[in-house]
Design an enzyme around this catalytic site. Structure first.
Site, PDB file in Angstrom:
ATOM      1  CG  ASP A  88      18.459 -65.891 -40.525  1.00 12.67           C
ATOM      2  OD1 ASP A  88      18.472 -66.718 -41.468  1.00 12.67           O
ATOM      3  OD2 ASP A  88      18.507 -66.215 -39.329  1.00 12.67           O
ATOM      4  CB  CYS A 129      24.955 -66.936 -40.145  1.00 10.15           C
ATOM      5  SG  CYS A 129      24.373 -68.640 -40.291  1.00 10.15           S
ATOM      6  NE  ARG A 178      22.103 -65.093 -42.066  1.00 21.09           N
ATOM      7  CZ  ARG A 178      21.980 -64.265 -41.048  1.00 21.09           C
ATOM      8  NH1 ARG A 178      22.052 -62.946 -41.237  1.00 21.09           N
ATOM      9  NH2 ARG A 178      21.789 -64.711 -39.820  1.00 21.09           N
TER      10      ARG A 178
END
Length: 146
Positions: free
Chosen positions: A116, A10, A16
């Protein structure tokens, strides 16, 4: 091809990708799974909402620290999964040897970006985790022999 190792990418490697890494490790313990970021918070810890989710779900991420992706990390993994199309493009441009091994985590669910949650609400973290979980399950179903 039999995949033995998965790298989850990520942006910062504190929200994440560690959650997805924890899900892969929990649900496919025979796979070698790690994570990194394209703009990592190197040495950073998971924000409280992500850490609470990890603890609740038994993802064993207490010692996770953010790290930056590099050529060696890419080379050490058979499959690379990312959260966003822009991350896939960045990786395949910067590390051409990764082409053909980089996929969106949501590949089996239409290939949408997973947003995000950094510096967002606890509810948003829960929403993102609810997106991550079935995406990881889809990969596990395909990678782990029944």
């Amino acid at each position: 091809m039999q995949f033995q190792s998965i790298l989850v990418i990520c942006t910062g490697n504190i929200c994440r990708s560690p959650l997805a890494e924890g899900l892969f490790r929990r649900d496919a313990p025979r796979l070698n799974v790690s994570s990194a970021g394209i703009g990592a918070v190197v040495g950073g810890t998971m924000p409280d909402p992500a850490a609470r989710i990890a603890e609740r779900e038994g993802l064993a991420l207490e010692t996770h620290r953010g790290r930056q992706v590099d050529e060696q990390i890419i080379r050490d993994h058979d499959l690379v999964v990312v959260m966003e199309e822009g991350q896939r493009q960045w990786l395949t441009t910067r590390f051409p040897q990764s082409r053909g091994r980089v996929f969106l985590l949501s590949h089996w669910r239409g290939g949408e970006d997973i947003a995000d949650p950094y510096q967002r609400s606890e509810e948003f973290f829960e929403h993102i985790y609810a997106e991550l979980e079935p995406c990881v399950a889809d990969w596990v179903q395909r990678l782990v022999p029944g």
